[in-house]
Design an enzyme around this catalytic site. Structure first.
Site, PDB file in Angstrom:
ATOM      1  N   HIS A  93       1.016  -1.002  -0.020  1.00 28.68           N
ATOM      2  CA  HIS A  93      -0.179   0.098  -0.083  1.00 28.68           C
ATOM      3  C   HIS A  93       0.996   0.936  -0.176  1.00 28.68           C
ATOM      4  O   HIS A  93       1.048   1.912  -1.218  1.00 28.68           O
ATOM      5  CB  HIS A  93      -1.052  -0.032   1.221  1.00 28.68           C
ATOM      6  CG  HIS A  93      -1.956   1.220   1.180  1.00 28.68           C
ATOM      7  ND1 HIS A  93      -2.088   1.760   2.369  1.00 28.68           N
ATOM      8  CD2 HIS A  93      -2.758   1.710   0.398  1.00 28.68           C
ATOM      9  CE1 HIS A  93      -3.118   2.841   2.182  1.00 28.68           C
ATOM     10  NE2 HIS A  93      -3.357   2.606   0.834  1.00 28.68           N
ATOM     11  N   HIS A 112      -1.711   1.587   7.763  1.00 24.42           N
ATOM     12  CA  HIS A 112      -3.201   1.430   7.363  1.00 24.42           C
ATOM     13  C   HIS A 112      -3.779   0.064   7.410  1.00 24.42           C
ATOM     14  O   HIS A 112      -4.822   0.131   6.864  1.00 24.42           O
ATOM     15  CB  HIS A 112      -3.275   2.196   6.089  1.00 24.42           C
ATOM     16  CG  HIS A 112      -2.574   3.405   5.692  1.00 24.42           C
ATOM     17  ND1 HIS A 112      -1.448   3.566   5.014  1.00 24.42           N
ATOM     18  CD2 HIS A 112      -3.093   4.978   6.100  1.00 24.42           C
ATOM     19  CE1 HIS A 112      -0.995   4.772   5.177  1.00 24.42           C
ATOM     20  NE2 HIS A 112      -1.997   5.462   5.750  1.00 24.42           N
TER      21      HIS A 112
END
Lengths: 162, 828
Positions: A93, A112
């Site tokens: 990510h 995240h």
């Protein structure tokens, strides 16, 4: 209800189960550029107890990676139990370093919270990454587990070999 | 894939917005010819990154799924779509959906080759390619014949009404004008429901808009209440980029500088949801467990809990008396206390009853009331942001459900100020422009009209009701049954003059038939039952404009061609309108011909200007407006756009960060209204109660983060399809064990409405006897299980209210092998 034709029913039962072997989902003989990759000794096979977690770098010093001995045979696993796998630690990510939750047998990013399944070739369980965690191809030779290639692009690179 | 090509410095760059969820994250599109890749040096590529070295966290990186080779009329191109760091919405974060935008683009070499490129006419059990002119001519003649014989309400439609992919101002306006001004039908419905109506009538009646706050308010709030939503998965970067920085204290400096002298602390979050979702887990990871309150309620009881919280607030005198006196209609406040809050009874009893009903602790109701409304030190009012979505909207009683959160927000004065708001979280993006719906309220139920044979034409655009509507099996059976005589008429008149074909179709309609048109990107489950399938262009293949969940209006530019002869929806509506205009002129019927005038827009900006001006003019509507906006201005504003309503101040368009800061609401008095409900909790409707008593499992349903809506794109992309090859069904591990169910087993889920298959996903995210199923999937439609009950006041269904039995149908098949069954709600 007759005439309802939209449902592509799921095939189940013995035939489906028989097909669901580890071999049937093993990697197609590699999309990766194996020839360009270095071969690096990661650990001696006889030192890898169940639950073992070994940090290393691959394919170069700026690519943190981890070797794991899982609890069961998995697609892409090596060793006598087909339970040894290795992955890039950089989350696909935003590039934070993922943690291995050994009790859960999952890799989770603290930034995240993307999570990856090491028993499914690094597939995203849930989260915001747009690809699987790159899997490091391993082989066992002379009692050593060696990293020899990669499947998937390491975060922050346009090609795995810089 | 172990590499991703880099765009060269001279690559074409387009700023655009994600086509998927309400949040509308900014992205940059790079496009360059195949064989002209850039290099790793910072001056050799368009992203300006030095890829000769490993990038650090948050660096510039193109993942393999962010890149694709696409097919344009001029040849093959590389496209890379990467999150935009300069966009205030997402600040460079991608979601799992946005990170794969490039994969949704058309290519004859990938899964998206399934896109429709030519109009299709029914031929026996299948379809044959057709020319636009003959298709439009046949369709327009049938529509005219139906209007002339049965009246405009015999033309039924179910169309997208949203922004983002497949929608936007342009397409919404053209569709609305065609059906409401042209045809003049009331038999209209919005993509996901049986009628053409607001999902939040109660908010409107209170004088509020659906989207009142700005995303920055989530960084400024003391407390965020989230009811019936799972923002980590479905409003991802609003949650990650705005709520999480509040929960973990990153926004403290912003709070202190925005509210000098006011006590500031990291935010707290209350999540009311029957599941322990990853939103709960990540909120706890960011804020600490002690700052997150999860109210894990029983289905349909949110309204009772909300009213018990409100009663507690009132009892402790934490309500905002000044706001209520100055900004609300006082008599509605009094009525609200008497009815919704049960003020004739003891407050403690109301709380006890709500806690028992919802199966939560009384102490948690008191804690929620404190977190929402107990003044901060020095008597400063707390700033609380109220958010709700489908769990509440599609709940036990739509109107009263929405009223309960709106009223709680008004009671505590939390609207029109920084750090507050009473808003939907939203599902898809929005584009509110439509001429007024010609019907009344409650709106006509189109699914019923089609079932009863009152709709002779049924035109479905950009949605797939066979997978998503309520009682979906019956809806599909009706399409098959009523479609058959028309298919026969079409088959028997192949090659005959057009007049004979239309006459044969009309005879079939007289005999109970229905002429079905579908307009979409793909041959969907609904389109397979159509007689005429119209190929639509998608996001990136036309210019479109939309707003996100904080009303941020932006331009989503065209950067590639549609496949084959696919056209934007607005252009398709224009073709049909122009043909109908001509047919009515030929028929010497100027009255009807004139209804189809002025559909000859030269391009998408013409439609946009027509839409934004005709809808609100350049006036001063407090709720919405787009004065002075042009494509040129939006291009200049880029991915930060402008927040609506936009008004002209000294001829300059000025946006609105948050609504109601002037204290005037959308009612005739300008004051907000409390919406009293007859009682604190409405109970279940009869059809729902029957299911509840007959079947063991509550089948909650909704989205997951990988899959957008019906998976129309994602089913064609390996990365997404492998994760959820069929809909997963979460159930408690103890329930699974009791029924002999292992992870990945195939389940049969059945009740009196229908039966669907699903993939077992045991997890303690759900309570015992609860289940959660991914909704609206091509290989298992949760809507098959939902009763046809709707809130009589709003025609909104209780989509979340299905009960069914679950049994193991078979062992995990090979195709589920790469689907993980590890927990979806564990992060540490």
């Amino acid at each position: 209800m007759t005439g309802v034709n939209r449902r592509d029913f799921i095939k189940t039962g013995a035939a489906g189960l028989a097909a669901a072997t580890v071999a049937s989902v093993a990697p197609p003989t590699s999309a990766s550029q194996t020839t360009n990759y270095p071969a690096i000794d990661v650990a001696a096979l006889d030192t890898l107890e169940p639950g073992a977690e070994v940090a290393f770098e691959y394919p170069d010093a700026s690519a943190p990676s981890v070797l794991l001995r899982l609890r069961e045979a998995v697609p892409g696993g090596v060793g006598p139990g087909k339970d040894i796998v290795a992955y890039s630690l950089l989350c696909t990510h935003k590039g934070c370093s993922v943690n291995f939750l050994s009790e859960r047998q999952m890799l989770v990013c603290p930034c995240h919270w993307s999570s990856f399944d090491p028993a499914k070739k690094g597939r995203l369980i849930i989260g915001q990454a747009s690809q699987s965690l790159p899997m490091i191809e391993l082989e066992v030779r002379g009692g050593m587990v060696r990293a020899v290639g990669m499947d998937g692009l390491i975060y922050g690179r346009h090609t795995n070999i810089l | 894939m172990s590499n991703a090509p880099l765009p060269p410095p001279n690559a074409e760059v387009v700023e655009t917005v994600c086509q998927f969820c309400i949040v509308g994250c900014g992205y940059r599109v790079y496009k360059w010819p195949v064989g002209k890749d850039g290099g790793p040096g910072p001056d050799q590529n368009a992203i300006g990154a030095d890829l000769r070295e490993q990038q650090g966290p948050e660096g510039d990186w193109i993942s393999p799924n962010m890149h694709a080779v696409v097919k344009d009329k001029a040849g093959a191109f590389n496209v890379a779509i990467v999150p935009d760091k300069s966009c205030s919405v997402n600040s460079g974060l991608a979601s799992v959906r946005g990170g794969g935008l490039a994969q949704t683009l058309y290519s004859p070499d990938r899964g998206t080759k399934a896109r429709l490129g030519m109009p299709q006419l029914r031929e026996g059990d299948g379809f044959a390619d057709a020319e636009w002119d003959e298709t439009v001519d046949l369709g327009a003649r049938v529509i005219k014949a139906v209007i002339d014989r049965w009246g405009p309400d015999a033309v039924g439609m179910k169309f997208f009404d949203h922004g983002g992919g497949g929608g936007g101002f342009e397409n919404n306006w053209a569709v609305g004008r065609f059906f409401f001004e042209g045809v003049g039908t009331r038999t209209a419905s919005i993509h996901n429901r049986p009628a053409y109506n607001s999902e939040v009538h109660a908010a409107g009646d209170a004088g509020l808009a659906p989207l009142t706050n700005a995303y920055i308010d989530a960084q400024l709030a003391d407390t965020i209440l989230i009811v019936g939503a799972n923002p980590y998965e479905t409003q991802t970067n609003y949650f990650l980029n705005h709520m999480i920085p509040n929960l973990n204290g990153d926004s403290l400096d912003l709070k202190r500088s925005t509210f000098p002298g006011e006590p500031a602390a990291p935010g707290r979050m209350i999540i009311m949801d029957p599941r322990r979702t990853i939103s709960v887990a990540t909120a706890e990871a960011a804020a600490g467990k002690e700052n997150v309150l999860h109210l894990q309620i029983e289905p349909g009881t949110d309204i009772a809990v909300m009213n018990a919280i409100a009663r507690t607030v009132l009892e402790r005198r934490w309500h905002d008396v000044a706001f209520i006196k100055e900004r609300a209609e006082w008599q509605t406040f009094e009525a609200y206390q008497r009815s919704s809050l049960g003020s004739d009874r003891d407050a403690a009893t109301v709380v006890t009853e709500a806690a028992a009903l919802a199966d939560i602790l009384e102490a948690d109701i008191y804690k929620a009331a404190e977190w929402i409304a107990k003044p901060k030190s020095g008597g400063v009012r707390r700033r609380t942001l109220f958010h709700y979505e489908k769990g509440l909207i599609w709940g036990v009683k739509n109107y009263e459900n929405i009223a309960s959160i709106v009223d709680l927000g008004l009671l505590t004065g939390n609207v029109g100020k920084p750090g507050t708001g009473i808003s939907r979280l939203g599902g898809h993006q929005e584009a509110y422009v439509r001429p007024p719906y010609p019907g009344g309220r409650p709106a006509l139920n189109v699914d019923e009209a089609a079932r009863r044979g009152e709709a002779k034409v049924f035109w479905v655009g950009g949605c797939n009701p066979v997978l998503t509507t309520l009682r979906a099996e019956a809806v599909e059976a009706n399409l098959i049954e009523r479609g058959a005589p028309v298919s026969k008429a079409i088959a028997e008149t192949v090659g005959k003059p057009i007049g004979e074909r239309v006459a044969a179709i009309v005879e079939a309609l007289k005999a109970g038939g229905m002429f079905i048109l579908a307009q979409d990107l793909y041959m969907t489950a609904t389109a397979r039952h159509a007689h005429m399938v119209l190929p639509a262009a998608q996001w990136g293949e036309m210019n479109l404009t939309s707003i996100n969940g904080e009303r941020r209006l932006r331009l989503y530019p065209r950067f590639m061609d549609p496949p084959g002869e696919a056209e934007p929806d607005w252009a398709i509506m224009g073709k049909f309108a122009r043909r109908l205009n001509q047919l009515y002129q030929d028929d010497n019927n100027p009255l009807m011909a004139n209804k189809f005038l002025d559909f000859d827009w030269r391009g998408d900006e013409d439609v946009f200007i027509d839409a934004r001006y005709s809808y609100k003019g350049d006036g001063n509507d407090p709720m919405e407006g787009y004065a002075g906006i042009t494509y040129g201005l939006l291009r200049d504003l880029g991915n930060n756009g402008i927040q609506t309503p936009v008004r002209l101040v000294n001829r300059v368009p000025v946006g609105t960060v948050r609504l109601f800061e002037d204290g005037r609401f959308g009612t005739p008095s300008g004051k907000a209204r409390f919406i009293p409900a007859p009682r604190p909790w409405p109970g279940y409707a009869a059809a729902v109660e029957r299911q509840r008593k007959t079947y063991r499992f509550w089948i909650n349903n909704g989205r997951v983060n990988h899959i957008w809506q019906t998976s129309y794109h994602h089913r064609h992309i390996d990365f997404y399809r492998e994760r959820y090859p069929v809909p997963m069904l979460e159930m408690h591990p103890d329930d699974a064990e009791e029924l002999g169910i292992a992870p990945g087993d195939v389940l049969q889920v059945s009740n009196d409405m229908g039966s669907v298959e699903a993939m077992a996903y045991p997890t303690d995210s759900v309570k015992r006897n609860h289940a959660f199923m991914l909704f609206g999937q091509p290989r298992g439609a949760a809507g098959d299980l939902v009763t046809d009950h709707v809130d009589p006041k709003t025609t909104i269904p209780y989509y979340k209210g299905a009960w069914a039995d679950i049994r193991r149908k078979g062992a995990k098949p090979a195709e589920f092998e790469m689907a993980s069954f590890l927990p979806r709600n564990v992060v540490e």
